[in-house]
Design a protein around this motif. Structure first.
Motif, mmCIF file in Angstrom:
data_model
loop_
_atom_site.group_PDB
_atom_site.id
_atom_site.type_symbol
_atom_site.label_atom_id
_atom_site.label_comp_id
_atom_site.label_asym_id
_atom_site.label_seq_id
_atom_site.Cartn_x
_atom_site.Cartn_y
_atom_site.Cartn_z
ATOM 1 N N HIS A 207 -62.197 -19.252 1.104
ATOM 2 C CA HIS A 207 -60.212 -19.806 0.650
ATOM 3 C C HIS A 207 -60.121 -21.132 -0.544
ATOM 4 O O HIS A 207 -61.106 -21.676 -0.282
ATOM 5 C CB HIS A 207 -60.358 -20.638 2.030
ATOM 6 C CG HIS A 207 -60.091 -20.156 3.389
ATOM 7 N ND1 HIS A 207 -59.365 -18.973 3.862
ATOM 8 C CD2 HIS A 207 -60.826 -19.865 4.170
ATOM 9 C CE1 HIS A 207 -59.475 -18.915 5.138
ATOM 10 N NE2 HIS A 207 -60.735 -19.011 5.487
ATOM 11 N N PRO A 274 -56.166 -12.449 -5.924
ATOM 12 C CA PRO A 274 -57.320 -12.042 -5.979
ATOM 13 C C PRO A 274 -58.172 -10.553 -6.252
ATOM 14 O O PRO A 274 -57.253 -9.616 -6.397
ATOM 15 C CB PRO A 274 -56.486 -12.323 -4.313
ATOM 16 C CG PRO A 274 -56.268 -11.871 -3.931
ATOM 17 C CD PRO A 274 -55.330 -12.254 -5.091
ATOM 18 N N ALA A 279 -59.035 -11.638 -1.049
ATOM 19 C CA ALA A 279 -58.057 -12.014 -0.349
ATOM 20 C C ALA A 279 -58.283 -11.931 1.198
ATOM 21 O O ALA A 279 -57.793 -9.965 0.341
ATOM 22 C CB ALA A 279 -56.990 -12.920 -0.615
ATOM 23 N N ILE A 295 -55.096 -18.579 0.861
ATOM 24 C CA ILE A 295 -55.287 -17.660 0.237
ATOM 25 C C ILE A 295 -57.045 -17.569 0.858
ATOM 26 O O ILE A 295 -58.120 -17.582 0.658
ATOM 27 C CB ILE A 295 -55.334 -16.949 -0.868
ATOM 28 C CG1 ILE A 295 -53.761 -17.772 -1.324
ATOM 29 C CG2 ILE A 295 -56.040 -15.480 -1.176
ATOM 30 C CD1 ILE A 295 -54.382 -16.918 -2.997
ATOM 31 N N GLY A 297 -60.054 -15.211 2.405
ATOM 32 C CA GLY A 297 -60.478 -13.226 2.587
ATOM 33 C C GLY A 297 -62.350 -13.374 3.813
ATOM 34 O O GLY A 297 -61.732 -14.278 4.788
#
Length: 558
Positions: A207, A274, A279, A295, A297
């Protein structure tokens, strides 16, 4: 009574009112179908192929987005690293590896002579700083890094530099962060490597956290309430600018293919790109004056002794269309002209082309106006001639209306026959104005949103073409402050244009038409001076065209 001139007056007024509603107040827009708004992020722990001995799942959105309540006590004082380039000066703290300041050198906070460079990081230590990194609960955002440098100075065109930070999470995990800088670009690279040095299997999801306040000040004050400041994301090939009322009551999560996500204002963007599928979601929460976003992942599993690397591009800079196109990743879509994109972008290109020659955006606006007027000149010519012919037919129309006043159907038939006989198009005078309305709004969007016009001077008292024109008289004018000279000249030119334009014989209708300049002047008081300049020059050209037509008619009559 000339119904067609009435139609023109109503059409113009309606277009201005609707445009005012669209640009200044805004319409509520439904969320795109590809957005998913939830109040929590589900951890797909069941999808792991192996059962880990120790699991650190990603926390729910409420935990990710909560405001920090207390500082972590470290065994030493975190230091800050200064990065100095030709474009900006930034500071990165060992406390979380965050960006604590990002000052643009070529864009000032205000128009004042002693103004400082534009600061894009408006938050404090209490509110938190952007570019925090966490990996589930195994690596929190509060981690002390050790930097390999205290200052990086990039002074030549091809200068590039790297900053390495290493931090330990205290549970066997080590996080290595590498920032890469380019002296000639606002784009930075950020690589984060998570290393499992423990003896157990661990799980976590990456994150990258952002925290932002409006660029134009600490709060979205009255002067800025009509300009968008907030989280934005280019998701599934579509730009979404998310308003605060969509996430004030709880976290909003958007999932899909993310090209970039971040926070944008009217002129500046703080975005994260990203790379390699780093992400899958973008989470937002907060208020209009303070937005927290993440953001996130997908969940990853780390075997003992293994590592996982996540790569991002980070853009902190002005929303200059040409530059963003060159960078790629659809960052140029953050320059959003809405419905008028097809006209606005060529207009911006023309402005920049003329500026490259004359080095004055006021002159560029005048030349673009002349160019657009030249394109519309033949249509305007026909429209003005049609209105002139309509004026000649007024006595005959009055007789027809008087003769058939008790038979509306027959009266309309006779009027249409009159138009046909003299080959007059009753809507011919409306067409030029109707065609210019999209151009007007497209140029409005350009002059309001283009970073090139921010603080761009023209001449004399007009020192900012993106702001209303005000001439300071040495005393305060109520509501206005200074005297809107250019706006008053625009209103006067419109009044003169109305006087020269053929009018209906109906006195009531004539008074309505003469009232339009007053409406326009009032509406233009707080418009960008660049837009007023465009409309003023356009009026002068229309007056010239009408004078030429009137002279041509007199010559033909003689």
């Amino acid at each position: 009574m000339d119904t067609y001139r009435a139609f023109l007056a109503i059409l113009i007024s309606l277009a201005i009112l609707l445009g005012y509603q669209y640009f200044f107040v805004g319409f509520d827009k439904p969320a795109p179908e590809n957005e998913t708004a939830t109040t929590a992020v589900t951890t797909p722990g069941e999808e792991a192929s192996a059962t880990p001995q120790a699991v650190s799942p990603a926390p729910p959105a409420e935990e990710i987005m909560k405001t920090p309540v207390e500082a972590v006590v470290y065994d030493r004082t975190p230091e800050e690293v200064t990065i100095d380039t030709d474009l900006y000066t930034a500071t990165i703290s060992e406390d979380g590896g965050t960006v604590t300041s990002f000052v643009l050198k070529k864009h000032m906070e205000t128009k004042g002579e002693n103004s400082k460079g534009m600061e894009l990081v408006k938050t404090s230590a209490t509110e938190g700083f952007p570019l925090q990194f966490s990996w589930g609960s195994a690596v929190g955002t509060k981690i002390l890094y050790t930097a390999d440098s205290r200052k990086l100075t990039l002074s030549t065109n091809d200068s590039k530099a790297e900053l390495h930070l290493v931090g330990r999470a205290g549970n066997g995990l080590t996080v290595e962060r590498v920032y890469r800088f380019d002296n000639q670009s606002y784009l930075m690279d950020m690589t984060v490597k998570v290393i499992n040095g423990s003896g157990t299997i661990l799980q976590g999801a990456p994150h990258v956290g952002l925290v932002n306040k409006p660029f134009t000040g600490g709060t979205a004050g009255p002067a800025n309430r009509f300009l968008f400041n907030g989280p934005a994301i280019y998701l599934n090939d579509e730009l979404s600018q998310v308003k605060a009322d969509e996430f004030e009551e709880g976290p909003k999560v958007m999932q899909g293919a993310i090209d970039w996500a971040g926070y944008e204002g009217n002129y500046f963007l703080c975005g994260v790109v990203p790379l390699d599928g780093a992400a899958t979601s973008f989470t937002m929460q907060g208020t209009q004056d303070l937005v927290r976003s993440e953001i996130g992942g997908a969940l990853d599993t780390l075997q003992p002794g293994s590592a996982k690397e996540y790569k991002y591009h980070v853009f902190y800079g002005p929303k200059k269309l040409k530059m963003l196109k060159e960078i790629g990743f659809n960052l140029d879509r953050s320059v959003n002209f809405g419905w008028f994109d097809l006209i606005a972008k060529p207009a911006l290109w023309l402005l920049n082309m003329f500026y490259g020659v004359f080095h004055n955006y006021g002159i560029a606006i005048i030349l673009v106006t002349v160019l657009f007027k030249g394109v519309f000149w033949p249509i305007s010519q026909k429209g003005m001639k049609s209105m002139k012919n309509m004026q000649k037919l007024q006595p005959k129309m009055v007789k027809i209306k008087e003769k058939y006043k008790n038979d509306p159907t027959r009266m309309n038939q006779e009027v249409m026959n009159l138009y046909k006989t003299y080959k007059v198009n009753p809507l011919g005078g409306c067409l030029p104005m109707v065609l210019q309305i999209p151009v007007f709004f497209a140029l409005y969007k350009v002059l309001l949103q283009a970073i090139e016009l921010r603080h761009a001077p023209f001449m004399l008292w007009i020192t900012d073409l993106s702001a209303p024109d005000r001439l300071w008289l040495g005393f305060q004018i109520p509501y206005l402050g200074g005297l809107p000279v250019l706006t008053l000249l625009m209103g006067a030119s419109m009044f003169l244009q109305q006087k020269l334009t053929p009018t209906t014989a109906d006195p009531t209708q004539a008074r309505i038409m003469m009232f339009l300049p007053v409406i326009f002047t009032f509406m233009f008081l707080n418009f960008a001076s660049g837009l007023v300049l465009y409309w003023f020059v356009n009026n002068l050209l229309s007056i010239l065209q009408q004078v030429l037509i009137n002279r041509e008619k007199k010559t033909a009559a003689a």
